[in-house]
Design a protein around this motif. Structure first.
Motif, PDB file in Angstrom:
ATOM      1  N   ILE A 214       0.834  -1.195   0.135  1.00  0.00           N
ATOM      2  CA  ILE A 214      -0.080  -0.140  -0.169  1.00  0.00           C
ATOM      3  C   ILE A 214       0.735   1.264   0.024  1.00  0.00           C
ATOM      4  O   ILE A 214       0.558   2.015  -0.716  1.00  0.00           O
ATOM      5  N   VAL A 215       1.837   1.256   0.875  1.00  0.00           N
ATOM      6  CA  VAL A 215       2.890   2.489   1.034  1.00  0.00           C
ATOM      7  C   VAL A 215       3.466   2.906  -0.654  1.00  0.00           C
ATOM      8  O   VAL A 215       3.581   3.787  -0.962  1.00  0.00           O
ATOM      9  N   SER A 216       3.913   1.466  -0.942  1.00  0.00           N
ATOM     10  CA  SER A 216       4.691   1.585  -2.365  1.00  0.00           C
ATOM     11  C   SER A 216       3.884   2.365  -3.324  1.00  0.00           C
ATOM     12  O   SER A 216       4.084   3.117  -4.259  1.00  0.00           O
ATOM     13  N   GLY A 222      -2.736   9.697  -0.395  1.00  0.00           N
ATOM     14  CA  GLY A 222      -3.513  10.339  -1.328  1.00  0.00           C
ATOM     15  C   GLY A 222      -4.936   9.580  -1.422  1.00  0.00           C
ATOM     16  O   GLY A 222      -5.936  10.041  -2.103  1.00  0.00           O
ATOM     17  N   GLY A 223      -4.651   8.270  -1.259  1.00  0.00           N
ATOM     18  CA  GLY A 223      -5.937   7.304  -1.397  1.00  0.00           C
ATOM     19  C   GLY A 223      -5.683   6.149  -0.777  1.00  0.00           C
ATOM     20  O   GLY A 223      -6.252   6.131   0.321  1.00  0.00           O
ATOM     21  N   GLN A 224      -5.262   5.009  -1.374  1.00  0.00           N
ATOM     22  CA  GLN A 224      -5.523   3.825  -0.611  1.00  0.00           C
ATOM     23  C   GLN A 224      -4.841   3.591   0.637  1.00  0.00           C
ATOM     24  O   GLN A 224      -4.890   2.546   1.328  1.00  0.00           O
ATOM     25  N   ARG A 225      -3.628   4.409   0.667  1.00  0.00           N
ATOM     26  CA  ARG A 225      -3.028   4.291   2.262  1.00  0.00           C
ATOM     27  C   ARG A 225      -3.987   4.467   3.434  1.00  0.00           C
ATOM     28  O   ARG A 225      -3.880   3.975   4.443  1.00  0.00           O
ATOM     29  N   ALA A 226      -5.062   5.185   3.135  1.00  0.00           N
ATOM     30  CA  ALA A 226      -6.191   5.419   3.973  1.00  0.00           C
ATOM     31  C   ALA A 226      -6.889   4.312   4.499  1.00  0.00           C
ATOM     32  O   ALA A 226      -7.519   4.076   5.560  1.00  0.00           O
ATOM     33  N   LEU A 227      -6.629   3.250   3.703  1.00  0.00           N
ATOM     34  CA  LEU A 227      -7.280   1.857   4.192  1.00  0.00           C
ATOM     35  C   LEU A 227      -6.863   1.311   5.090  1.00  0.00           C
ATOM     36  O   LEU A 227      -7.089   0.659   6.168  1.00  0.00           O
ATOM     37  N   LEU A 228      -5.430   1.598   5.624  1.00  0.00           N
ATOM     38  CA  LEU A 228      -4.699   1.296   6.745  1.00  0.00           C
ATOM     39  C   LEU A 228      -5.410   1.892   7.979  1.00  0.00           C
ATOM     40  O   LEU A 228      -5.357   1.592   9.023  1.00  0.00           O
ATOM     41  N   ASN A 229      -6.137   2.723   7.760  1.00  0.00           N
ATOM     42  CA  ASN A 229      -6.887   3.590   9.127  1.00  0.00           C
ATOM     43  C   ASN A 229      -8.195   2.612   9.248  1.00  0.00           C
ATOM     44  O   ASN A 229      -9.019   2.929  10.011  1.00  0.00           O
TER      45      ASN A 229
END
Ligand code: GLY
Length: 349
Positions: A214-216, A222-229
């Motif tokens: 996800i970080v890569s 800006g988008g999919q990193r928020a899924l880690l929340n």
């Protein structure tokens, strides 16, 4: 085991396994060949641990910071930066954060801002640090108005996740880490029945691999990193409210477990998923030995108000939720729907 966080010229490896802390010397040689001083940021109690046996003998300086969240204060940052200045630390030197998520967040922020950026190696020594905090470049200190409000993205050049450092963790800290592991397990859509046959090292690997992917793809959220929340909207709210009552009432991962249980119920209440998704979340949490009960002392209306203040919420009620096309960030959720779902989750109606 190694997992690469692929970020073009700033890619790095996360090494996972028993004894990987001893790779510090070779990682320094490979990733920081010109360093003259290696500054180890850690806490006094960790220096007493039996596994603190991996630091090179020469060209090392130890910086001791207060335990836990007490490290993540601007006053501590100032005094550590003065200490680095007195040592004549230069841009070619390297910071090594050794400790739990609070210490790696703090060490990372020092590395991000001192001389506008030093190289950083993270050696997370708690489960929550190994599966989340030390990977991905988020660094920060707290303000009295909120956690992690002053921070920077600053990627490490290597992360060493040694499960031998977890052996001396107390049970609650271990559990706390499993809250983040459960989040990854659910995001990956893994079957709950596989949990008992999965080793701790495999659980760390699964979580690190998900985060690295996800970080890569989205380093700056800006988008999919928020899924880690996932699970974190409720978790941040009840953590903030509990912290006002007692420092040790609720660990981060314990709060995340509660947030995951609630997120499934909210998705169900909003007709996004059927009841099997709720049952699967409960099954995953119980197989990891995690409770999803919201502490009784907290008042539902206070929790809903605190969720509206979450720094990632953009001034409305925002949750990561499961849905027909997988997980996504859902904004602008009606406060009444959240309150009803939370009251039902807490058995208040
Ligand atoms: N802990 C969530 C993230 O690093 O994005």
């Amino acid at each position: 085991m190694k997992v690469e966080v692929a970020l073009a010229g700033r890619s790095y490896d996360v090494s996972i396994g028993a004894g990987v802390r001893h790779q510090l010397h070779s990682v320094l040689e490979e990733r920081c060949p010109d360093y003259q001083l290696c500054v180890i940021v850690t806490s006094p109690s960790l220096l007493e641990e039996p596994w603190f046996d991996f630091v090179p003998e020469q060209n090392v300086h130890f910086v001791e910071v207060p335990e836990g969240e007490d490290a993540k204060r601007l006053e501590v940052l100032e005094s550590v930066c003065e200490e680095l200045a007195a040592l004549n630390v230069s841009r070619s030197d390297v910071i090594v954060g050794v400790g739990g998520g609070a210490i790696t967040d703090f060490a990372g922020f020092v590395a991000a801002v001192y001389l506008r950026g030093l190289r950083l190696i993270q050696v997370p020594t708690t489960l929550v640090g190994q599966v989340d905090a030390a990977i991905g470049g988020k660094t920060a200190v707290n303000l009295s108005s909120g956690k992690n409000l002053v921070g920077a993205f600053h990627q490490p050049v290597a992360v060493l996740c040694d499960d031998e450092t977890l052996a001396t963790l107390d049970l609650r800290d271990r559990h706390s880490g499993l809250g983040e592991v459960a989040k990854c397990w659910l995001l990956e859509g893994r079957d709950a029945s596989e949990i008992p046959s999965t080793s701790l090292e495999q659980l760390i690997h699964l979580s690190v691999a998900l985060k690295a992917r996800i970080v890569s793809a989205d380093e700056f959220e800006g988008g999919q990193r928020a899924l880690l929340n996932y699970g974190h909207t409720l978790a941040h709210a009840i953590e903030a409210l509990s912290l006002r009552r007692s420092r040790d009432e609720l660990r981060h991962g314990e709060a995340v477990a509660i947030g995951l249980g609630f997120a499934a119920r909210l998705a169900y209440a909003l007709d996004r998923v059927d009841h099997s998704v709720v049952a699967n979340h409960d099954d995953v949490l119980s197989r990891f030995g995690l409770s999803s009960a919201v502490p009784k002392e907290l008042v539902t209306a206070d929790i809903v108000a605190a969720m509206g203040h979450d720094k990632k919420a953009r001034h409305d009620l925002t949750f990561v939720l499961a849905g027909p096309s997988g997980f996504e960030t859902v904004t602008g959720i009606d406060e009444r729907d959240v309150t009803d779902a939370l009251e039902e989750f807490r058995g208040e109606k």
